[in-house]
Design a protein around this motif. Structure first.
Motif, PDB file in Angstrom:
ATOM      1  N   CYS A 123       0.833  -1.212   0.000  1.00 38.40           N
ATOM      2  CA  CYS A 123       0.000   0.000   0.000  1.00 38.40           C
ATOM      3  C   CYS A 123       0.860   1.251   0.000  1.00 38.40           C
ATOM      4  CB  CYS A 123      -0.950   0.014   1.197  1.00 38.40           C
ATOM      5  SG  CYS A 123      -2.260  -1.221   1.081  1.00 38.40           S
ATOM      6  N   LEU A 124       1.902   1.275   0.822  1.00 41.46           N
ATOM      7  CA  LEU A 124       2.805   2.432   0.857  1.00 41.46           C
ATOM      8  C   LEU A 124       3.529   2.604  -0.470  1.00 41.46           C
ATOM      9  CD1 LEU A 124       4.356   2.199   4.436  1.00 41.46           C
ATOM     10  CD2 LEU A 124       2.843   3.983   3.542  1.00 41.46           C
ATOM     11  N   ALA A 125       3.966   1.515  -1.070  1.00 34.06           N
ATOM     12  CA  ALA A 125       4.646   1.594  -2.360  1.00 34.06           C
ATOM     13  C   ALA A 125       3.717   2.173  -3.421  1.00 34.06           C
ATOM     14  CB  ALA A 125       5.140   0.207  -2.784  1.00 34.06           C
ATOM     15  N   TYR A 126       2.466   1.779  -3.386  1.00 38.62           N
ATOM     16  CA  TYR A 126       1.493   2.316  -4.346  1.00 38.62           C
ATOM     17  C   TYR A 126       1.284   3.819  -4.148  1.00 38.62           C
ATOM     18  CZ  TYR A 126      -2.862   3.334  -6.716  1.00 38.62           C
ATOM     19  OH  TYR A 126      -3.809   3.910  -7.520  1.00 38.62           O
ATOM     20  N   LEU A 127       1.151   4.215  -2.894  1.00 38.23           N
ATOM     21  CA  LEU A 127       0.926   5.633  -2.599  1.00 38.23           C
ATOM     22  C   LEU A 127       2.087   6.496  -3.065  1.00 38.23           C
ATOM     23  CD1 LEU A 127      -0.642   5.493   0.970  1.00 38.23           C
ATOM     24  CD2 LEU A 127      -1.774   6.162  -1.142  1.00 38.23           C
ATOM     25  N   PHE A 128       3.315   6.018  -2.893  1.00 39.36           N
ATOM     26  CA  PHE A 128       4.478   6.818  -3.253  1.00 39.36           C
ATOM     27  C   PHE A 128       4.888   6.639  -4.709  1.00 39.36           C
ATOM     28  CE2 PHE A 128       4.982   6.588   1.396  1.00 39.36           C
ATOM     29  CZ  PHE A 128       4.933   7.947   1.652  1.00 39.36           C
ATOM     30  N   SER A 129       4.331   5.676  -5.418  1.00 39.97           N
ATOM     31  CA  SER A 129       4.701   5.465  -6.817  1.00 39.97           C
ATOM     32  C   SER A 129       4.150   6.563  -7.722  1.00 39.97           C
ATOM     33  CB  SER A 129       4.230   4.088  -7.301  1.00 39.97           C
ATOM     34  OG  SER A 129       2.820   4.047  -7.337  1.00 39.97           O
ATOM     35  N   ASN A 130       3.047   7.176  -7.360  1.00 42.35           N
ATOM     36  CA  ASN A 130       2.485   8.282  -8.129  1.00 42.35           C
ATOM     37  C   ASN A 130       2.600   9.556  -7.306  1.00 42.35           C
ATOM     38  OD1 ASN A 130       1.725   6.777 -10.388  1.00 42.35           O
ATOM     39  ND2 ASN A 130      -0.157   6.122  -9.404  1.00 42.35           N
ATOM     40  N   ALA A 131       3.753  10.188  -7.403  1.00 42.73           N
ATOM     41  CA  ALA A 131       3.994  11.401  -6.624  1.00 42.73           C
ATOM     42  C   ALA A 131       3.059  12.510  -7.072  1.00 42.73           C
ATOM     43  CB  ALA A 131       5.440  11.822  -6.778  1.00 42.73           C
ATOM     44  N   GLN A 132       2.604  13.271  -6.125  1.00 42.65           N
ATOM     45  CA  GLN A 132       1.736  14.404  -6.410  1.00 42.65           C
ATOM     46  C   GLN A 132       2.575  15.674  -6.366  1.00 42.65           C
ATOM     47  OE1 GLN A 132      -1.740  13.976  -7.119  1.00 42.65           O
ATOM     48  NE2 GLN A 132      -0.874  11.956  -7.325  1.00 42.65           N
ATOM     49  N   HIS A 133       2.664  16.354  -7.501  1.00 40.68           N
ATOM     50  CA  HIS A 133       3.456  17.573  -7.608  1.00 40.68           C
ATOM     51  C   HIS A 133       2.567  18.811  -7.660  1.00 40.68           C
ATOM     52  CE1 HIS A 133       6.852  14.968  -8.491  1.00 40.68           C
ATOM     53  NE2 HIS A 133       6.106  14.370  -9.387  1.00 40.68           N
ATOM     54  N   PHE A 134       1.370  18.666  -8.267  1.00 44.60           N
ATOM     55  CA  PHE A 134       0.514  19.817  -8.539  1.00 44.60           C
ATOM     56  C   PHE A 134      -0.907  19.605  -8.034  1.00 44.60           C
ATOM     57  CE2 PHE A 134       3.559  19.461 -12.089  1.00 44.60           C
ATOM     58  CZ  PHE A 134       4.289  20.598 -11.836  1.00 44.60           C
ATOM     59  N   GLU A 135      -1.546  20.737  -7.741  1.00 45.47           N
ATOM     60  CA  GLU A 135      -2.953  20.764  -7.373  1.00 45.47           C
ATOM     61  C   GLU A 135      -3.612  21.821  -8.262  1.00 45.47           C
ATOM     62  OE1 GLU A 135      -5.705  21.649  -3.438  1.00 45.47           O
ATOM     63  OE2 GLU A 135      -3.611  22.256  -3.439  1.00 45.47           O
ATOM     64  N   LEU A 136      -4.866  21.587  -8.642  1.00 47.53           N
ATOM     65  CA  LEU A 136      -5.591  22.546  -9.473  1.00 47.53           C
ATOM     66  C   LEU A 136      -6.387  23.500  -8.594  1.00 47.53           C
ATOM     67  CD1 LEU A 136      -6.185  23.277 -12.464  1.00 47.53           C
ATOM     68  CD2 LEU A 136      -8.278  21.942 -12.223  1.00 47.53           C
ATOM     69  N   THR A 137      -6.245  24.801  -8.861  1.00 47.60           N
ATOM     70  CA  THR A 137      -7.014  25.830  -8.166  1.00 47.60           C
ATOM     71  C   THR A 137      -7.746  26.662  -9.216  1.00 47.60           C
ATOM     72  OG1 THR A 137      -5.337  27.577  -8.236  1.00 47.60           O
ATOM     73  CG2 THR A 137      -5.198  25.985  -6.405  1.00 47.60           C
ATOM     74  N   GLU A 138      -8.527  27.616  -8.782  1.00 44.39           N
ATOM     75  CA  GLU A 138      -9.244  28.489  -9.712  1.00 44.39           C
ATOM     76  C   GLU A 138      -8.295  29.316 -10.579  1.00 44.39           C
ATOM     77  OE1 GLU A 138     -12.077  30.822  -7.522  1.00 44.39           O
ATOM     78  OE2 GLU A 138     -13.246  29.072  -6.964  1.00 44.39           O
ATOM     79  N   LYS A 139      -7.056  29.451 -10.152  1.00 43.58           N
ATOM     80  CA  LYS A 139      -6.067  30.224 -10.913  1.00 43.58           C
ATOM     81  C   LYS A 139      -5.192  29.344 -11.792  1.00 43.58           C
ATOM     82  CE  LYS A 139      -6.049  33.975  -7.664  1.00 43.58           C
ATOM     83  NZ  LYS A 139      -5.379  34.758  -6.671  1.00 43.58           N
ATOM     84  N   LEU A 153       2.242  21.771  -4.913  1.00 43.53           N
ATOM     85  CA  LEU A 153       1.709  21.347  -3.607  1.00 43.53           C
ATOM     86  C   LEU A 153       2.573  21.859  -2.455  1.00 43.53           C
ATOM     87  CD1 LEU A 153       0.501  17.680  -4.158  1.00 43.53           C
ATOM     88  CD2 LEU A 153      -0.864  19.647  -3.554  1.00 43.53           C
ATOM     89  N   LYS A 154       3.881  22.027  -2.703  1.00 47.45           N
ATOM     90  CA  LYS A 154       4.794  22.457  -1.641  1.00 47.45           C
ATOM     91  C   LYS A 154       4.737  23.958  -1.393  1.00 47.45           C
ATOM     92  CE  LYS A 154       8.050  18.684  -2.174  1.00 47.45           C
ATOM     93  NZ  LYS A 154       9.382  18.287  -2.565  1.00 47.45           N
ATOM     94  N   ASP A 155       4.555  24.746  -2.461  1.00 44.96           N
ATOM     95  CA  ASP A 155       4.548  26.205  -2.337  1.00 44.96           C
ATOM     96  C   ASP A 155       3.600  26.761  -3.394  1.00 44.96           C
ATOM     97  OD1 ASP A 155       4.976  28.932  -2.251  1.00 44.96           O
ATOM     98  OD2 ASP A 155       7.149  28.820  -2.541  1.00 44.96           O
ATOM     99  N   LYS A 156       2.412  27.135  -2.977  1.00 44.94           N
ATOM    100  CA  LYS A 156       1.361  27.561  -3.916  1.00 44.94           C
ATOM    101  C   LYS A 156       1.727  28.817  -4.706  1.00 44.94           C
ATOM    102  CE  LYS A 156      -2.260  25.052  -1.712  1.00 44.94           C
ATOM    103  NZ  LYS A 156      -1.823  23.783  -2.130  1.00 44.94           N
ATOM    104  N   ASP A 157       2.729  29.596  -4.236  1.00 44.67           N
ATOM    105  CA  ASP A 157       3.149  30.807  -4.945  1.00 44.67           C
ATOM    106  C   ASP A 157       4.320  30.566  -5.891  1.00 44.67           C
ATOM    107  OD1 ASP A 157       1.212  32.404  -3.679  1.00 44.67           O
ATOM    108  OD2 ASP A 157       2.512  32.644  -1.918  1.00 44.67           O
ATOM    109  N   ALA A 158       4.898  29.381  -5.854  1.00 41.44           N
ATOM    110  CA  ALA A 158       6.067  29.073  -6.685  1.00 41.44           C
ATOM    111  C   ALA A 158       5.690  29.023  -8.165  1.00 41.44           C
ATOM    112  CB  ALA A 158       6.674  27.743  -6.259  1.00 41.44           C
TER     113      ALA A 158
END
Length: 196
Positions: free
Chosen positions: A11-27, A32-37
């Motif tokens: 389960c942990l291997a599955y969770l970390f196999s697809n790293a999350q880099h971005f999130e979608l916002t209205e802009k 994910l680490k720094d929304k202003d970057a």
């Protein structure tokens, strides 16, 4: 006990196999680490600038139907990907999930041990629907908010509604498209060295 530990590790291997880099916002997409970057940096210790450049270029060359039409290069310093994805983004319209053609731009920059990835730009998301007989029944454009411009003759579908809710499937599929694409690019290994 060993079975439970094995299941937890899978389960942990599955969770970390697809790293999350971005999130979608209205802009748009944000880190994910720094929304202003304006970019993210992926550390690749022990890899030279040229090796990282070749990795991303080989990923594009093997992943796109006509790579010469989607890639722009500036020496071994930068690659711009002007890509189109067919059907990876989808959202609910009426009783169906509409697939969208997504036009986007991603800029990759390289230094020894690092890949800089500018926040991807979504240029346009369009869809067409047809009747059971094959006749065109609707032209659609998916936008982030109601205030975003829409091409003439297309009906607007918004990701972020005024009530704070999102159109079913849209936000999730956009995030999945870009997170998966970046994950595949930064973890790509060429098969060119295989014997055949």
């Amino acid at each position: 006990m060993k079975k439970i530990l094995s299941i937890m590790l899978l389960c942990l291997a599955y969770l970390f196999s697809n790293a999350q880099h971005f999130e979608l916002t209205e802009k748009g997409l944000v880190s994910l680490k720094d929304k202003d970057a304006k970019f993210i940096v992926i550390e690749k210790e022990g890899k030279s600038q040229k090796e990282l450049y070749d990795q991303i270029k080989n990923f594009i060359m093997s992943s796109f139907v006509s790579p010469k039409d989607v890639i722009s290069e500036n020496g071994t310093d930068m690659i711009t990907l002007n890509g189109v994805s067919n059907g990876d983004v989808e959202c609910k319209k009426g009783f169906v999930m509409l697939p969208f053609k997504t036009n986007y731009t991603i800029v990759f920059m390289f230094k020894d041990g690092k890949i800089r990835i500018n926040i991807p730009t979504i240029n346009k998301m369009t869809s067409e629907s047809t009747t059971l007989g094959g006749d065109l029944s609707g032209l659609y454009e998916l936008t982030l908010t109601k205030d975003d411009p829409v091409s003439t003759g297309r009906e607007q579908i918004v990701v972020f509604k005024k009530d704070g809710k999102t159109t079913k499937g849209a936000k999730e599929s956009i995030e999945k498209l870009f997170n998966t694409l970046i994950d595949k690019a930064i973890n790509f290994t060429s098969t060119a060295k295989e014997e055949w």
